[in-house]
Write a protein that holds these residues in place. Structure first.
Motif: not given
Length: 379
Positions: A18, A20, A24, A46-47, A87
């Motif tokens: 995964h 950007y 995302h 994601d973050s 990102c």
């Protein structure tokens, strides 16, 4: 020399990537995943939260995808080369639940992580070959301090979610992986952790067992409702804790081998860890006293219940069977109740002596053997 488990057979590991791309999103996937699990993968890749600086080496997240019956072990890196701030890249290894038992050392898994270079990401679209990898644990004294606090929190208060701060991200990864590796397969595949959490990562009603934030970060410890803060936990000396910590440091006393076998029919998860380690510690004692075997029986009956832990019950029964004169009538009665779990070879070797001890000390117990033809013939 540290004890090594049997070499793992080669295991095929699926993967996902995964990152950007106008937002995302999933960039590569090597297997079919259920729709609900695909959404979980997207969210967890994601973050881990806003406002947290991620070190170049990234951080780890582990969690099960129950519908697809795979365990997701992921590494997330910062992606400063992307046009949007914050990102990340996340490479997720997808390990079949059935293969978890074949992975005795996680170093081989960690070696599979690969930060992507550029599209089309073909190297992240095929199955990976996991070879056995048996490196020695490399926990230093600072790591062991953190490990002791985390062990005490996770297994001393098994119903609580645990948060803590660590010296740095590499330490968080190192210690967390060794704790996860120590677990038996069924517990390992249900454990959720994140080594760099800025916010509670729990999702869809599934709580994370362990969430860490590095001391070097400008972010605060993740806010988790009713969480146990391992940083402020009074770690009182307990025998099971010392045994588990020694196994993390050296893997030399058979603790995880016992856990691997005894945990195979345990449903309690984290709640069973400390009782099982304590039973192993008792059974490993050189000078077996009557009171110590009775203590193991109390743990089995009071903390694990009588409908599970068949392997642990068999081990305790074998200890009582082998040296009946050293144990109490309580232990002898336990052996009788669980004699059907004892390996026939052990029963054949010690059955006559055990029967003689019963005849001399508690002949009334012999009457309870009438329904077990195998035991009657041997004893």
């Amino acid at each position: 020399m540290a004890l090594r488990l049997d070499p793992s057979p080669r295991v095929k590991v699926d993967q996902a990537l995964h990152g950007y791309a106008d937002g995302h999103r999933q960039l590569a996937l090597s297997t079919g995943i259920k729709p609900a699990d695909l959404n979980t993968l997207l969210v967890m890749s994601d973050s881990s939260g806003p406002g947290m600086r991620i070190a170049p080496a990234g951080y780890l997240t582990g969690y099960p995808l129950a519908e697809s019956r795979v365990y997701a072990l992921a590494r997330t890196w910062p992606a400063p080369e992307m046009p949007r701030p914050g990102c990340v890249w996340t490479h997720t290894l997808l390990i079949d639940f059935e293969d978890i038992a074949s992975i005795d050392n996680v170093d081989g898994l960690v070696a599979l992580f690969k930060r992507p270079d550029a599209a089309p990401y073909t190297s992240h679209s095929t199955k990976l070959d996991l070879a056995a990898k048996h490196a020695e644990p490399t926990l230093d004294s600072s790591d062991l301090v953190l490990a002791k606090a985390l062990l005490a929190a996770l297994y001393g208060s098994p119903s609580r979610r645990v948060v803590a701060r660590t010296r740095d991200g590499e330490q968080a990864d190192r210690v967390t992986l060794r704790i996860w590796e120590q677990q038996w397969p069924r517990l390992r595949r249900s454990t959720r952790f994140c080594t760099h959490a800025a916010a509670d990562r729990s999702i869809d009603g599934h709580s994370f067992d362990l969430q860490l934030a590095p001391l070097a970060s400008n972010a605060t410890k993740p806010r988790v409702i009713d969480a146990l803060d391992a940083d402020h936990l009074d770690v009182i000396g307990q025998a099971w804790l010392d045994t588990a910590l020694a196994d993390l440091a050296a893997r030399g006393d058979g603790t995880r081998l016992f856990l691997r076998s005894a945990g195979s029919d345990i449903a309690e998860g984290r709640a069973a860890f400390a009782p099982l380690v304590e039973i192993h510690r008792i059974l490993s004692g050189i000078d077996m006293q009557a009171s110590t075997l009775d203590a193991a029986i109390d743990i089995l009956d009071d903390k694990l219940g009588q409908s599970q832990a068949r392997h642990a019950r068999a081990r305790v029964a074998m200890a009582g069977l082998a040296t009946p004169s050293a144990h109490s009538d309580v232990a002898l009665s336990f052996v009788i109740r669980n004699i059907g779990l004892v390996d026939p070879t052990i029963l054949s070797a010690h059955g006559s002596a055990f029967g003689q001890a019963l005849w001399e000390r508690a002949p009334e117990l012999l009457q309870t053997l009438g329904r077990d033809d195998k035991a009657v013939k041997t004893i």
